[in-house]
Write a protein that holds these residues in place. Sequence first.
Motif, PDB file in Angstrom:
ATOM      1  N   PRO A  25       0.818  -1.222   0.000  1.00  0.00           N
ATOM      2  CA  PRO A  25       0.000   0.000   0.000  1.00  0.00           C
ATOM      3  C   PRO A  25       0.848   1.267   0.000  1.00  0.00           C
ATOM      4  N   GLY A  26       0.571   2.123  -0.961  1.00  0.00           N
ATOM      5  CA  GLY A  26       1.285   3.388  -1.017  1.00  0.00           C
ATOM      6  C   GLY A  26       2.652   3.318  -1.655  1.00  0.00           C
ATOM      7  N   ARG A  27       2.995   2.161  -2.164  1.00  0.00           N
ATOM      8  CA  ARG A  27       4.328   2.004  -2.757  1.00  0.00           C
ATOM      9  C   ARG A  27       4.189   1.156  -4.002  1.00  0.00           C
ATOM     10  N   THR A  28       4.972   1.448  -5.007  1.00  0.00           N
ATOM     11  CA  THR A  28       4.920   0.677  -6.230  1.00  0.00           C
ATOM     12  C   THR A  28       6.031  -0.358  -6.279  1.00  0.00           C
ATOM     13  N   PHE A  29       5.729  -1.470  -6.940  1.00  0.00           N
ATOM     14  CA  PHE A  29       6.751  -2.474  -7.215  1.00  0.00           C
ATOM     15  C   PHE A  29       7.441  -2.199  -8.548  1.00  0.00           C
ATOM     16  N   SER A  30       7.127  -1.054  -9.137  1.00  0.00           N
ATOM     17  CA  SER A  30       7.643  -0.721 -10.457  1.00  0.00           C
ATOM     18  C   SER A  30       9.156  -0.858 -10.543  1.00  0.00           C
ATOM     19  N   GLY A  31       9.596  -1.617 -11.538  1.00  0.00           N
ATOM     20  CA  GLY A  31      11.023  -1.775 -11.768  1.00  0.00           C
ATOM     21  C   GLY A  31      11.688  -2.858 -10.942  1.00  0.00           C
ATOM     22  N   TYR A  32      10.989  -3.435 -10.004  1.00  0.00           N
ATOM     23  CA  TYR A  32      11.590  -4.437  -9.122  1.00  0.00           C
ATOM     24  C   TYR A  32      11.278  -5.857  -9.572  1.00  0.00           C
ATOM     25  N   THR A  33      12.271  -6.696  -9.503  1.00  0.00           N
ATOM     26  CA  THR A  33      12.046  -8.140  -9.553  1.00  0.00           C
ATOM     27  C   THR A  33      11.435  -8.528  -8.215  1.00  0.00           C
ATOM     28  N   MET A  34      10.345  -9.291  -8.271  1.00  0.00           N
ATOM     29  CA  MET A  34       9.634  -9.650  -7.032  1.00  0.00           C
ATOM     30  C   MET A  34       9.684 -11.156  -6.811  1.00  0.00           C
ATOM     31  N   ALA A  35       9.740 -11.535  -5.550  1.00  0.00           N
ATOM     32  CA  ALA A  35       9.932 -12.947  -5.210  1.00  0.00           C
ATOM     33  C   ALA A  35       9.036 -13.367  -4.062  1.00  0.00           C
ATOM     34  N   TRP A  36       8.801 -14.657  -3.995  1.00  0.00           N
ATOM     35  CA  TRP A  36       8.138 -15.283  -2.853  1.00  0.00           C
ATOM     36  C   TRP A  36       9.154 -16.151  -2.126  1.00  0.00           C
ATOM     37  N   PHE A  37       9.049 -16.114  -0.810  1.00  0.00           N
ATOM     38  CA  PHE A  37       9.846 -16.949   0.070  1.00  0.00           C
ATOM     39  C   PHE A  37       8.893 -17.633   1.042  1.00  0.00           C
ATOM     40  N   ARG A  38       9.372 -18.653   1.721  1.00  0.00           N
ATOM     41  CA  ARG A  38       8.548 -19.299   2.739  1.00  0.00           C
ATOM     42  C   ARG A  38       9.419 -19.787   3.871  1.00  0.00           C
TER      43      ARG A  38
END
Length: 124
Positions: A25-38
Amino acid sequence: QVQLVESGGGLVQAGGSLRVSCAAPGRTFSGYTMAWFRQAPGKEREFVAVISWSAGGGIYYADSVKGRFTISRDNARNTVYLQMNSLEPEDTAVYYCNAGRRDGGTWHALWPYWGQGTQVTVSS
């Protein structure tokens, strides 16, 4: 600092499916590689899947989830998803998202902070 909010976890029987989501919320993921961890009880947090910013970029999975999990992102909604199919009891963990960086042949979290995660429990 980015506030990461994961949601969509729950209790499911082995063989079932869940989709978890991540937003900031309030922040963009623009330009970032995004990942899931567990992180499973008593274990270290581990890499699950990663997706690059651009549509033509790469998607990579941990061997343990390859063929069962699908990572995707909706840049317009600033949201990252993890579709989990054919769930196994070994997938039981708290699932977290973060920006991803590659180092030493594997993927790590880019940001030093984490959200609360979302619990996924798979019963046998």
